[in-house]
Design a protein around this motif. Structure first.
Motif, PDB file in Angstrom:
ATOM      1  N   SER A   1      36.202  31.194  59.066  1.00  7.76           N
ATOM      2  CA  SER A   1      37.118  31.379  60.393  1.00  7.76           C
ATOM      3  C   SER A   1      37.553  30.408  60.834  1.00  7.76           C
ATOM      4  O   SER A   1      37.516  28.678  60.169  1.00  7.76           O
ATOM      5  N   TRP A   2      38.823  30.438  61.619  1.00  2.00           N
ATOM      6  CA  TRP A   2      39.765  28.883  61.983  1.00  2.00           C
ATOM      7  C   TRP A   2      40.683  29.406  62.998  1.00  2.00           C
ATOM      8  O   TRP A   2      40.585  30.044  63.854  1.00  2.00           O
ATOM      9  N   THR A   3      41.513  28.013  63.350  1.00  2.00           N
ATOM     10  CA  THR A   3      41.823  27.680  64.551  1.00  2.00           C
ATOM     11  C   THR A   3      43.123  27.355  64.696  1.00  2.00           C
ATOM     12  O   THR A   3      42.956  26.127  63.710  1.00  2.00           O
TER      13      THR A   3
ATOM     14  N   LYS B   1      35.190  32.141  69.832  1.00  2.00           N
ATOM     15  CA  LYS B   1      36.066  32.708  69.530  1.00  2.00           C
ATOM     16  C   LYS B   1      35.737  33.563  68.596  1.00  2.00           C
ATOM     17  O   LYS B   1      36.122  35.448  68.005  1.00  2.00           O
ATOM     18  N   THR B   2      35.217  33.425  67.272  1.00  2.00           N
ATOM     19  CA  THR B   2      34.750  33.857  66.031  1.00  2.00           C
ATOM     20  C   THR B   2      33.884  35.230  66.720  1.00  2.00           C
ATOM     21  O   THR B   2      34.575  36.356  66.123  1.00  2.00           O
TER      22      THR B   2
ATOM     23  N   ASN C   1      33.240  41.198  67.961  1.00  2.00           N
ATOM     24  CA  ASN C   1      33.148  41.776  68.403  1.00  2.00           C
ATOM     25  C   ASN C   1      34.043  43.409  68.763  1.00  2.00           C
ATOM     26  O   ASN C   1      34.081  44.357  69.166  1.00  2.00           O
ATOM     27  N   ASP C   2      35.321  42.319  68.808  1.00  2.00           N
ATOM     28  CA  ASP C   2      36.379  43.108  68.907  1.00  2.00           C
ATOM     29  C   ASP C   2      36.863  44.533  68.002  1.00  2.00           C
ATOM     30  O   ASP C   2      37.270  45.637  68.078  1.00  2.00           O
ATOM     31  N   ILE C   3      37.020  43.604  67.012  1.00  2.00           N
ATOM     32  CA  ILE C   3      37.015  44.836  65.881  1.00  2.00           C
ATOM     33  C   ILE C   3      36.120  45.311  65.619  1.00  2.00           C
ATOM     34  O   ILE C   3      36.088  46.967  64.973  1.00  2.00           O
ATOM     35  N   ASN C   4      34.765  45.499  65.571  1.00  2.00           N
ATOM     36  CA  ASN C   4      33.485  46.337  65.734  1.00  2.00           C
ATOM     37  C   ASN C   4      34.024  47.057  66.582  1.00  2.00           C
ATOM     38  O   ASN C   4      32.911  48.159  66.433  1.00  2.00           O
ATOM     39  N   ARG C   5      34.128  47.070  68.002  1.00  2.00           N
ATOM     40  CA  ARG C   5      34.652  47.837  69.307  1.00  2.00           C
ATOM     41  C   ARG C   5      34.894  48.902  68.316  1.00  2.00           C
ATOM     42  O   ARG C   5      34.900  50.228  68.853  1.00  2.00           O
ATOM     43  N   LEU C   6      36.575  48.192  67.835  1.00  2.00           N
ATOM     44  CA  LEU C   6      37.381  49.006  67.338  1.00  2.00           C
ATOM     45  C   LEU C   6      37.605  50.331  66.257  1.00  2.00           C
ATOM     46  O   LEU C   6      37.621  51.532  66.155  1.00  2.00           O
ATOM     47  N   PHE C   7      36.457  49.637  65.438  1.00  2.00           N
ATOM     48  CA  PHE C   7      36.273  50.295  64.455  1.00  2.00           C
ATOM     49  C   PHE C   7      34.694  50.111  64.001  1.00  2.00           C
ATOM     50  O   PHE C   7      34.586  49.120  63.492  1.00  2.00           O
TER      51      PHE C   7
END
Length: 400
Positions: A336-338, A314-315, A320-326
């Motif tokens: 990181s935590w859950t 998940k980390t 990848n999610d944030i780097n695709r956005l910006f």
């Protein structure tokens, strides 16, 4: 229940700012608050401000449950969009629920200023369409919020790109929003005292038995001490499933990461709170010490072993999610935590009395904006204990 795993940023950053004793004697009090996270801390603050004697007890070291894992966004939006909530419970109730959350943000800001707490920053909020198919209902949501009196603007894809430099299909920009540090906010609130009101706080004191009667409640700790009280407030968050004999919440797992510290702040315009229409949704904020926090990638299970095994994957996904956005942000995760969180059928919390347990009140701020729900719960429970009329109590009752 193990509520979190990994390294929650707030806990690493702030450590254990205050210490509290274990319960080592019997106690008699007017009200006992079970749980000393952000919900219990807000309830305690409001009760002692009203002159009500209370004792707070927690099974863990203060703040080490869900509060330390909170990403601490303060939003008036409920997990169920306003237009959908209107279909579920009616226009008046739906709008009132959203308005209460909006007012709660302002009240938390006022409270922080009053007691000299710096853990509150006002922020705008941008709710953006992750997929083209979401635009039609997001526009419907915009119209519902605008009709309800919220200060919102619709931005098309080009406007979002121009102002915030990322790609999406449209967005609602809300003036109302804020962010905090729930862990330190809870700790600081627990330091607040009112002269002449007796109140005590005990941690590392698990309660193993609770007896309710028409005359009050008696709690027994695992070390054999008792707390006798006229009333009890359950502020135990997601562990409430141990006390309620009907299904009111689905427990899920969520994940969060925080970047390394940036030398500068190369972030997006106004550092607005960002969240999207995906299911599960992605949410993003900044921190005062030049970091970016990203959360999401929820899973429909609560088993700690399964939840924790996914943390590494998940980390990577959230990074990848944030780097695709910006892409220019070059986000590198450091912490990181859950954790476990709860979801209700209508996105609303459960607050107030539970008839099967005499002399009990519940402050259960389930959902993505649990901190604002906790402020609402604190005010309602104070009014109920004081026998003051509060017309909003039915909105969040167990019988709704």
């Amino acid at each position: 229940m193990t509520l979190k795993a990994g390294y929650p940023f707030w806990l690493v950053k702030d450590g254990l700012p205050f210490t509290f004793p274990k319960l080592d004697h019997d106690v008699e009090t007017d009200v006992v608050i079970l749980g000393a996270g952000i919900s219990g801390a807000l309830v305690r603050y409001h009760l002692i401000e009203a002159g009500i004697q209370c004792t707070t007890v927690d099974a863990r070291t203060i703040g080490l449950g869900s509060t330390s894992a909170s990403t601490s966004l303060l939003q008036y939006e409920i997990d169920v969009p306003l237009y959908k909530l209107t279909d579920m419970i009616g226009k008046e109730k739906a709008e009132r629920s959203y308005q209460l959350c909006s007012e709660a943000i302002d009240k938390i800001g006022e409270l922080a200023k009053k007691v000299g707490i710096e853990y509150f920053e006002r922020k705008k909020s941008l709710y953006y369409a992750a997929y083209k198919k979401d635009v039609s209902w997001l526009k419907k949501e915009f119209e519902a919020r605008k009709a309800a009196g919220f200060d919102v603007i619709w931005l098309d894809a080009d406007a979002v790109k121009k102002q915030y430099d990322f790609e999406c299909f449209g967005a609602i920009l809300s003036e109302q929003g804020a962010q905090t540090n729930a862990y330190m906010l809870a700790h600081c609130l627990l330091q607040h005292n009112v002269k002449g009101v007796e109140n005590c706080i005990f941690d590392r004191s698990p309660v193993v038995d609770i007896k309710h009667s028409k005359n009050g409640v008696v709690l027994a700790t695992e070390t054999g001490y008792t707390i006798k009280a006229k009333k009890i407030v359950y502020a135990t968050g997601y562990e409430v499933v141990n006390f309620i004999d009907k299904k009111i919440v689905d427990l899920l797992s969520t994940y969060a990461i925080v970047s390394e510290q940036y030398n500068e702040r190369p972030f997006w315009h106004d550092e607005v709170l960002l969240w999207n229409t995906a299911d599960p949704y992605l949410y993003i904020r900044t921190t005062p010490d030049n970091r970016v926090l990203v959360g999401g990638r929820d899973e429909d299970f609560r088993d700690p072993v399964r939840r924790d095994k996914l943390l590494k994957r998940k980390t990577k996904q959230l990074t990848n999610d944030i780097n695709r956005l910006f892409p220019n942000l070059d986000f590198k995760p450091e912490f990181s935590w859950t954790g476990t969180f709860g979801s209700t059928k209508d996105g609303l919390p459960y607050i107030g009395e539970y008839s099967k347990l005499p002399n009990s009140y519940f402050a259960l701020g389930f959902g993505g904006n649990g901190i604002t729900f906790s402020l609402i719960a604190a005010e309602m429970i104070r009014d109920l204990i004081l026998d003051k009329d509060n017309k909003d109590v039915p909105l969040f009752s167990f019988d709704r």
